[in-house]
Design a protein around this motif. Structure first.
Motif, PDB file in Angstrom:
ATOM      1  N   GLN A 186       0.824  -1.203   0.000  1.00  4.90           N
ATOM      2  CA  GLN A 186       0.000   0.000   0.000  1.00  4.90           C
ATOM      3  C   GLN A 186       0.860   1.255   0.000  1.00  4.90           C
ATOM      4  OE1 GLN A 186      -2.416  -0.607   3.482  1.00  4.90           O
ATOM      5  NE2 GLN A 186      -3.936  -1.846   2.402  1.00  4.90           N
ATOM      6  N   GLN A 187       1.935   1.240   0.776  1.00  3.38           N
ATOM      7  CA  GLN A 187       2.820   2.397   0.801  1.00  3.38           C
ATOM      8  C   GLN A 187       3.504   2.591  -0.554  1.00  3.38           C
ATOM      9  OE1 GLN A 187       5.426   1.556   4.076  1.00  3.38           O
ATOM     10  NE2 GLN A 187       4.030   2.405   5.610  1.00  3.38           N
ATOM     11  N   SER A 188       3.891   1.471  -1.195  1.00  2.00           N
ATOM     12  CA  SER A 188       4.520   1.567  -2.511  1.00  2.00           C
ATOM     13  C   SER A 188       3.544   2.146  -3.529  1.00  2.00           C
ATOM     14  CB  SER A 188       4.998   0.182  -2.951  1.00  2.00           C
ATOM     15  OG  SER A 188       5.541   0.226  -4.262  1.00  2.00           O
ATOM     16  N   THR A 189       2.282   1.699  -3.471  1.00  2.00           N
ATOM     17  CA  THR A 189       1.268   2.241  -4.379  1.00  2.00           C
ATOM     18  C   THR A 189       1.048   3.725  -4.153  1.00  2.00           C
ATOM     19  OG1 THR A 189       0.174   0.079  -4.455  1.00  2.00           O
ATOM     20  CG2 THR A 189      -1.114   1.987  -5.143  1.00  2.00           C
ATOM     21  N   ASP A 190       0.990   4.110  -2.886  1.00  2.00           N
ATOM     22  CA  ASP A 190       0.805   5.534  -2.576  1.00  2.00           C
ATOM     23  C   ASP A 190       1.987   6.359  -3.073  1.00  2.00           C
ATOM     24  OD1 ASP A 190      -1.568   4.872  -1.368  1.00  2.00           O
ATOM     25  OD2 ASP A 190      -0.740   4.813   0.670  1.00  2.00           O
ATOM     26  N   LEU A 241      -1.111  22.026 -20.858  1.00  2.00           N
ATOM     27  CA  LEU A 241      -2.230  21.093 -20.749  1.00  2.00           C
ATOM     28  C   LEU A 241      -1.976  19.837 -21.561  1.00  2.00           C
ATOM     29  CD1 LEU A 241      -5.072  20.521 -19.693  1.00  2.00           C
ATOM     30  CD2 LEU A 241      -5.987  21.734 -21.696  1.00  2.00           C
ATOM     31  N   THR A 242      -1.399  20.004 -22.754  1.00  2.00           N
ATOM     32  CA  THR A 242      -1.145  18.834 -23.618  1.00  2.00           C
ATOM     33  C   THR A 242      -0.134  17.893 -22.983  1.00  2.00           C
ATOM     34  OG1 THR A 242      -1.613  20.163 -25.588  1.00  2.00           O
ATOM     35  CG2 THR A 242      -0.367  18.115 -25.898  1.00  2.00           C
ATOM     36  N   ILE A 243       0.958  18.479 -22.491  1.00  2.00           N
ATOM     37  CA  ILE A 243       1.990  17.628 -21.872  1.00  2.00           C
ATOM     38  C   ILE A 243       1.451  16.942 -20.619  1.00  2.00           C
ATOM     39  CG2 ILE A 243       4.261  17.631 -20.771  1.00  2.00           C
ATOM     40  CD1 ILE A 243       5.047  19.941 -22.587  1.00  2.00           C
ATOM     41  N   CYS A 244       0.724  17.648 -19.794  1.00  2.00           N
ATOM     42  CA  CYS A 244       0.156  17.044 -18.573  1.00  2.00           C
ATOM     43  C   CYS A 244      -0.828  15.935 -18.917  1.00  2.00           C
ATOM     44  CB  CYS A 244      -0.526  18.120 -17.726  1.00  2.00           C
ATOM     45  SG  CYS A 244       0.626  19.287 -16.949  1.00  2.00           S
ATOM     46  N   THR A 245      -1.626  16.132 -19.961  1.00  2.00           N
ATOM     47  CA  THR A 245      -2.577  15.097 -20.381  1.00  2.00           C
ATOM     48  C   THR A 245      -1.853  13.850 -20.863  1.00  2.00           C
ATOM     49  OG1 THR A 245      -4.188  16.799 -21.002  1.00  2.00           O
ATOM     50  CG2 THR A 245      -4.523  14.596 -21.899  1.00  2.00           C
ATOM     51  N   LEU A 246      -0.813  14.042 -21.655  1.00  2.00           N
ATOM     52  CA  LEU A 246      -0.047  12.892 -22.139  1.00  2.00           C
ATOM     53  C   LEU A 246       0.598  12.139 -20.980  1.00  2.00           C
ATOM     54  CD1 LEU A 246       1.652  14.452 -25.301  1.00  2.00           C
ATOM     55  CD2 LEU A 246      -0.253  12.825 -25.232  1.00  2.00           C
ATOM     56  N   LEU A 247       1.158  12.874 -20.019  1.00  2.00           N
ATOM     57  CA  LEU A 247       1.747  12.203 -18.854  1.00  2.00           C
ATOM     58  C   LEU A 247       0.690  11.461 -18.049  1.00  2.00           C
ATOM     59  CD1 LEU A 247       4.260  14.938 -17.571  1.00  2.00           C
ATOM     60  CD2 LEU A 247       4.820  12.741 -18.635  1.00  2.00           C
ATOM     61  N   TYR A 248      -0.475  12.052 -17.858  1.00  2.00           N
ATOM     62  CA  TYR A 248      -1.539  11.398 -17.092  1.00  2.00           C
ATOM     63  C   TYR A 248      -1.962  10.095 -17.754  1.00  2.00           C
ATOM     64  CZ  TYR A 248      -6.063  10.621 -14.864  1.00  2.00           C
ATOM     65  OH  TYR A 248      -7.128  10.064 -14.205  1.00  2.00           O
ATOM     66  N   ARG A 249      -2.137  10.126 -19.109  1.00  2.00           N
ATOM     67  CA  ARG A 249      -2.543   8.908 -19.826  1.00  2.00           C
ATOM     68  C   ARG A 249      -1.463   7.830 -19.717  1.00  2.00           C
ATOM     69  NH1 ARG A 249      -4.581  10.286 -25.733  1.00  2.00           N
ATOM     70  NH2 ARG A 249      -4.862   8.000 -25.644  1.00  2.00           N
ATOM     71  N   GLN A 250      -0.204   8.249 -19.764  1.00  2.00           N
ATOM     72  CA  GLN A 250       0.875   7.273 -19.656  1.00  2.00           C
ATOM     73  C   GLN A 250       0.920   6.642 -18.271  1.00  2.00           C
ATOM     74  OE1 GLN A 250       2.719   6.255 -22.204  1.00  2.00           O
ATOM     75  NE2 GLN A 250       3.809   4.782 -20.904  1.00  2.00           N
ATOM     76  N   PHE A 251       0.759   7.445 -17.243  1.00  2.00           N
ATOM     77  CA  PHE A 251       0.748   6.904 -15.882  1.00  2.00           C
ATOM     78  C   PHE A 251      -0.454   5.993 -15.641  1.00  2.00           C
ATOM     79  CE2 PHE A 251       3.389  10.777 -14.590  1.00  2.00           C
ATOM     80  CZ  PHE A 251       4.565  10.041 -14.557  1.00  2.00           C
ATOM     81  N   ARG A 252      -1.593   6.346 -16.211  1.00  2.00           N
ATOM     82  CA  ARG A 252      -2.783   5.487 -16.082  1.00  2.00           C
ATOM     83  C   ARG A 252      -2.564   4.154 -16.797  1.00  2.00           C
ATOM     84  NH1 ARG A 252      -7.229   5.798 -12.911  1.00  2.00           N
ATOM     85  NH2 ARG A 252      -8.567   5.177 -14.663  1.00  2.00           N
ATOM     86  N   ARG A 253      -1.894   4.217 -17.949  1.00  2.00           N
ATOM     87  CA  ARG A 253      -1.642   2.984 -18.683  1.00  2.00           C
ATOM     88  C   ARG A 253      -0.689   2.081 -17.909  1.00  2.00           C
ATOM     89  NH1 ARG A 253       0.121   5.188 -22.926  1.00  2.00           N
ATOM     90  NH2 ARG A 253      -1.894   5.357 -23.990  1.00  2.00           N
ATOM     91  N   ASN A 254       0.207   2.659 -17.155  1.00  2.00           N
ATOM     92  CA  ASN A 254       1.163   1.874 -16.342  1.00  2.00           C
ATOM     93  C   ASN A 254       0.650   1.590 -14.948  1.00  2.00           C
ATOM     94  OD1 ASN A 254       2.998   1.920 -18.457  1.00  2.00           O
ATOM     95  ND2 ASN A 254       4.001   3.802 -17.726  1.00  2.00           N
ATOM     96  N   HIS A 255      -0.628   1.931 -14.672  1.00  2.00           N
ATOM     97  CA  HIS A 255      -1.291   1.656 -13.375  1.00  2.00           C
ATOM     98  C   HIS A 255      -0.594   2.379 -12.210  1.00  2.00           C
ATOM     99  CE1 HIS A 255      -3.690  -1.396 -15.362  1.00  2.00           C
ATOM    100  NE2 HIS A 255      -2.575  -1.957 -15.832  1.00  2.00           N
ATOM    101  N   TRP A 256      -0.071   3.548 -12.505  1.00  2.00           N
ATOM    102  CA  TRP A 256       0.467   4.383 -11.436  1.00  2.00           C
ATOM    103  C   TRP A 256      -0.621   5.292 -10.858  1.00  2.00           C
ATOM    104  CZ3 TRP A 256       6.024   6.143 -10.660  1.00  2.00           C
ATOM    105  CH2 TRP A 256       6.912   5.093 -10.952  1.00  2.00           C
ATOM    106  N   LEU A 257      -1.649   5.513 -11.617  1.00  2.00           N
ATOM    107  CA  LEU A 257      -2.755   6.349 -11.176  1.00  2.00           C
ATOM    108  C   LEU A 257      -4.073   5.594 -11.348  1.00  2.00           C
ATOM    109  CD1 LEU A 257      -1.760   9.837 -12.630  1.00  2.00           C
ATOM    110  CD2 LEU A 257      -1.684   9.130 -10.254  1.00  2.00           C
TER     111      LEU A 257
END
Length: 368
Positions: free
Chosen positions: A303-307, A352-368
């Motif tokens: 849980q701590q690692s996920t957080d 906004l574009t760069i932040c959106t791309l980073l968010y999608r990448q993190f979601r794809r890697n299950h970081w978010l």
């Protein structure tokens, strides 16, 4: 206004000093009857009618034995003080070391012999009702029963409110065949009652352990390691009450053949089997809780690692607008797009574009 002075106790008359002195608590002796729960005389397997004091009951037994009939007295005491216990010891000839143990309690389960008298200490356990382990201050409470057994008497001393023997006495009163086996049959009945309580408590504690195990291995529920430690502490207390009794029961089933009949020793071996079963259960519970502690620690680490991954992802996203805002916050005149008409919206769109791309990448890697 005149002042009045109270004379000191040394200047008072003897009678006045006695009137003003407080009574010494050590000189006030509560009679044995205040600690006595029951006192019965048994002859040929049947309880004789009538109420007796501890001394009168033993005299009655000796009168019956003088006629060639077997008899014994069973007296039950609840948390006697030193004076009450000593009064009983003087009548029944109990050893002073065992008497001291019976008064102060907090003894480990044990068996001791003093001449022709056996002294058995049993730990009683009781399951405390609760809604959940998290809300329970304790799960298992303990008490003690000390048993003095002689050739014609049984003296039981109880400590704790849950260690009553009324049911055992009723069962013995309704079983002449058991009473006919003598005072050691009473000792067996009490030991059997206590050990059956061990099995009942272990069954109910197992329910708490199952619930704790389900909580630990449930991915959606938070895990509180303190609850596991509290439950493990209760298991340790239960083990201290049950495990040492095995040695005492083994000695009762094999030793002291000059005091205990073969039939009673057979019954004691059955009690030993039940106690061993309860002890094995408790040992397995201890191992399960140790495994749950390790699993809970691993779960908390995950849980701590996920957080930490989530925090790192959001920090990385926030770093982009922070860096761009920091760059364009510098007070230089020659900067790209500084005087362009659409420079400010273009920078915001780029953020906004760069932040959106980073968010999608993190979601794809299950970081978010």
């Amino acid at each position: 206004m005149p002042t009045f002075r109270t004379p000191s106790p040394s200047k008072l008359r003897p009678a006045a000093r006695r009137a003003t002195a407080e009574p010494d608590a050590r000189s006030i002796h509560v009679p044995v009857s205040q600690a006595m729960v029951d006192c019965g005389v048994y002859s040929d397997g049947a309880r004789l009618p009538g109420k007796y004091t501890h001394a009168a009951a033993l005299n009655k037994v000796r009168e019956i034995e003088a006629t060639g009939t077997t008899a014994f007295v069973w007296i039950g005491l609840h948390e006697p003080d030193e004076h009450q216990m000593q009064a009983v010891a003087d009548v029944f000839g109990l050893h002073e070391l065992a008497v001291e143990d019976a008064v102060h309690a907090h003894q480990r389960p044990k068996l001791e012999r003093y001449d022709d008298t056996l002294f058995l200490v049993l730990k009683t356990v009781n399951y405390v009702e609760h809604d959940s382990v998290a809300s329970a201050p304790e799960i298992v409470e303990t008490g003690e029963i000390m048993i003095f057994v002689g050739t014609d008497f049984v003296v039981t001393v109880r400590h704790g409110d849950h260690s009553g023997l009324a049911g055992v006495r009723r069962a013995m009163d309704n079983s002449p065949a058991s009473c006919a086996l003598g005072p050691y049959a009473v000792m067996h009945a009490i030991a059997d009652h206590v050990v059956d309580g061990y099995l009942e408590v272990t069954d109910r504690v197992e329910t708490d352990i199952d619930a704790m195990e389900e909580n630990v291995f449930s991915p959606s529920s938070p895990t509180d390691i303190e609850n596991i430690y509290m439950l493990k502490r209760e298991i340790v207390e239960l083990r201290r009450a049950v495990s040492p009794l095995t040695t005492a029961l083994q000695r009762l089933g094999s030793d002291h053949n000059d005091l205990i009949s073969k039939e009673v020793r057979r019954y004691m071996r059955d009690v030993l089997d039940h106690n061993t079963s309860a002890s094995d259960r408790i040992a397995s519970y201890d191992e399960v809780l140790s495994s749950l502690v390790q699993a809970a620690v691993g779960k908390v680490g995950m849980q701590q690692s996920t957080d930490m991954r989530k925090i790192s992802a959001w920090v990385a996203i926030a770093a982009v607008p922070t860096a761009m805002a920091g760059i364009y916050g510098m007070n230089f005149e020659n900067m790209p797009e500084l005087k362009a008409t659409y420079g400010y919206p273009a920078v915001l769109l780029t953020m906004l574009t760069i932040c959106t791309l980073l968010y999608r990448q993190f979601r794809r890697n299950h970081w978010l």
